[in-house]
Design an enzyme around this catalytic site. Structure first.
Site, PDB file in Angstrom:
ATOM      1  N   SER A  99     -17.465 -16.808  -9.480  1.00  0.00           N
ATOM      2  CA  SER A  99     -16.370 -17.698  -9.117  1.00  0.00           C
ATOM      3  C   SER A  99     -15.745 -18.356 -10.344  1.00  0.00           C
ATOM      4  O   SER A  99     -15.093 -17.701 -11.137  1.00  0.00           O
ATOM      5  CB  SER A  99     -16.865 -18.734  -8.107  1.00  0.00           C
ATOM      6  N   ASP A 242      -9.208 -19.381  -9.662  1.00  0.00           N
ATOM      7  CA  ASP A 242     -10.460 -19.190 -10.380  1.00  0.00           C
ATOM      8  C   ASP A 242     -10.772 -17.692 -10.424  1.00  0.00           C
ATOM      9  O   ASP A 242      -9.943 -16.862 -10.057  1.00  0.00           O
ATOM     10  CB  ASP A 242     -11.591 -19.985  -9.727  1.00  0.00           C
ATOM     11  N   ASP A 244     -12.577 -15.568  -8.718  1.00  0.00           N
ATOM     12  CA  ASP A 244     -12.557 -14.742  -7.507  1.00  0.00           C
ATOM     13  C   ASP A 244     -11.456 -15.154  -6.547  1.00  0.00           C
ATOM     14  O   ASP A 244     -11.410 -14.682  -5.412  1.00  0.00           O
ATOM     15  CB  ASP A 244     -13.916 -14.748  -6.808  1.00  0.00           C
ATOM     16  N   ASP A 246     -10.660 -17.714  -4.746  1.00  0.00           N
ATOM     17  CA  ASP A 246     -10.812 -18.444  -3.485  1.00  0.00           C
ATOM     18  C   ASP A 246     -10.335 -19.887  -3.624  1.00  0.00           C
ATOM     19  O   ASP A 246     -10.419 -20.666  -2.682  1.00  0.00           O
ATOM     20  CB  ASP A 246     -12.248 -18.378  -2.950  1.00  0.00           C
TER      21      ASP A 246
END
Length: 455
Positions: A99, A242, A244, A246
């Protein structure tokens, strides 16, 4: 919980997190899922752009197939894209991602067949299997098959477009400055916002697991390129993800950083009705507290981490409570009516809907007036971590403030608050402070920092 933190398991690649360990995690969760389905299960597998992602995805694939699971390999895509695939196909999923952590980290996140991160009780079942090494290995002729799924990213973007009110956004003729931070969102968000009818300009938009342009965490100090791009292109808004994708953090049309807490409060103000509930973590800003009060709604606090917030939303919805929006001030926003998952691209599109009628700076101004300070205190080993936590507890118990111990130690002073807690993803103890006066917030953070450094 010894293995899984506030959002999966993470560590420095090839040191704390090894291919052998990832394979064992995959064998453990595959054994749980195979048992739940009488041995017939497919699993989706995705990763972000980190340089070690393919290595760990290979390990996870081997672990899953060794316990009889078939594997759909989706390649590089945002975590919410993997979750959408799981929800649409009805199969569970494994995401290889750290992440927002720095480039040297990687991790594993587990997702159920409903596209929702595994709840605490499900993670505990996996952990029990892992720690006991109780893996349901199958004979050589029953190992799982692997197939490559080429269209997962395209399906995700199509699903996003179908979930957003495109016409007013397109009619607003918005210019979007986008910084996906070299992460998985670089492969989906530029196309998504262009198909929404926006003019899109980008920075750090080449997928690169070294993250050469900036660190993956979209905090203010890392977004100088985006702020300059907004000003140079007269963009209406800047959007940062970020690693990933999300999460979404915003920059207004003047190139000024929009606090994530202000964006969350703006979403809450737009969505909440009397009698609704929103859910956030114990480091919640007074901005959200004030917005909830003004809407005659309720606020439920949880330990930090999306898993905890999701678990609370699920319970509230089972009880018949409406939760239209939830999340944290780090840019991780959930709109449960869309999907019970943090989705940076979807949250950004919902922010664009707010921009149809108002400038981003005006939206941020409605929730201004508070200053935030965050300090990290690193530690080397578990013994030092415990010493820091013990010192934090002593300082909290000695303070003349209202104490909350949902997650760490939060001290509310009326005009300000400070929270100290160990991170669930990095070897640091985090100190958060907020006040209407910056000096007051800094004073509280420094005081707690000094308490942690005492012998």
């Amino acid at each position: 919980m010894k293995i899984f933190g506030s959002s999966g398991v993470r560590g420095v690649a090839n040191e704390e997190l090894t291919p052998a360990f990832v394979a064992r995690v995959a064998m453990a969760v595959g054994s749980v899922w195979a048992t739940d389905t009488d041995g017939d299960v497919s699993v989706a597998l995705g990763r972000d752009t980190r340089t070690t992602g393919r290595m760990f995805a290979d390990s996870a694939s081997s672990g899953l197939t060794s316990v009889g699971c078939d594997v759909d390999r989706l390649g590089v895509l945002p975590t919410p894209g993997l979750q959408a695939y799981a929800d649409e196909t009805g199969i569970p999923a494994v995401m290889i991602t750290a992440s927002h952590n720095p480039a040297q980290y990687n991790g594993v996140k587990l997702v159920g067949p409903d596209g929702v991160e595994l709840a605490r009780d499900a993670l505990e079942r996996v952990e029990d299997r892992l720690l006991g090494e109780r893996f349901e290995r199958v004979p050589w002729n029953e190992t799982g098959d692997v197939r490559t799924v080429e269209e997962a990213r395209e399906r995700y973007v199509d699903g996003l477009l179908a979930s957003v009110d495109r016409e007013p956004i397109a009619a607003a003729d918005l210019t979007v400055a986008l910084d996906p931070g070299h992460g998985a969102g670089a492969l989906t968000s530029p196309e998504f916002f262009r198909r929404l009818g926006c003019r899109v300009v980008t920075v750090n938009a080449q997928p690169d697991g070294h993250f050469p342009g900036r660190d993956p965490e979209p905090v203010e100090k890392n977004l100088g390129d985006l702020r300059r791009l907004v000003r140079a292109t007269d963009a209406d808004v800047g959007i940062a993800h970020d690693g990933d994708a999300d999460r979404a953090i915003f920059v207004d049309e003047t190139g000024t950083h929009v606090e994530g807490d202000a964006a969350l409060a703006a979403f809450a103000g737009d969505e909440l009705q009397a009698g609704d509930t929103t859910v956030s973590a114990v480091n919640v800003s007074q901005r959200l507290v004030d917005t909830v009060r003004d809407a005659d709604a309720d606020l439920e606090l949880t330990p930090i981490g999306s898993t905890n917030i999701i678990t609370s939303i699920q319970r509230l919805e089972r009880e018949g409570t409406r939760v239209p929006v939830a999340g944290e001030g780090n840019g991780g926003i959930l709109f449960p009516d869309y999907r019970l998952a943090r989705d940076g691209a979807y949250a950004a599109a919902r922010f664009l809907e707010l921009l149809v009628d108002r400038a981003a700076s005006d939206i941020a101004a409605d929730h201004a007036g508070y200053h935030n300070v965050r300090v990290n205190v690193g530690y080397e080993d578990d013994a030092e971590r415990e010493r820091l936590v013990t010192r934090a507890e002593a300082a909290a118990l000695d303070a003349d403030a209202e104490l909350t111990t949902i997650d760490g130690y939060r001290l509310d002073y009326g005009d300000a608050w400070v929270l100290v807690r160990p991170s669930g993803t990095e070897p640091v103890v985090r100190i958060y402070a907020e006040a209407r006066d910056l000096d007051r917030a800094q004073e509280l953070a420094d005081s707690m920092h000094d308490a942690l450094q005492q012998n």
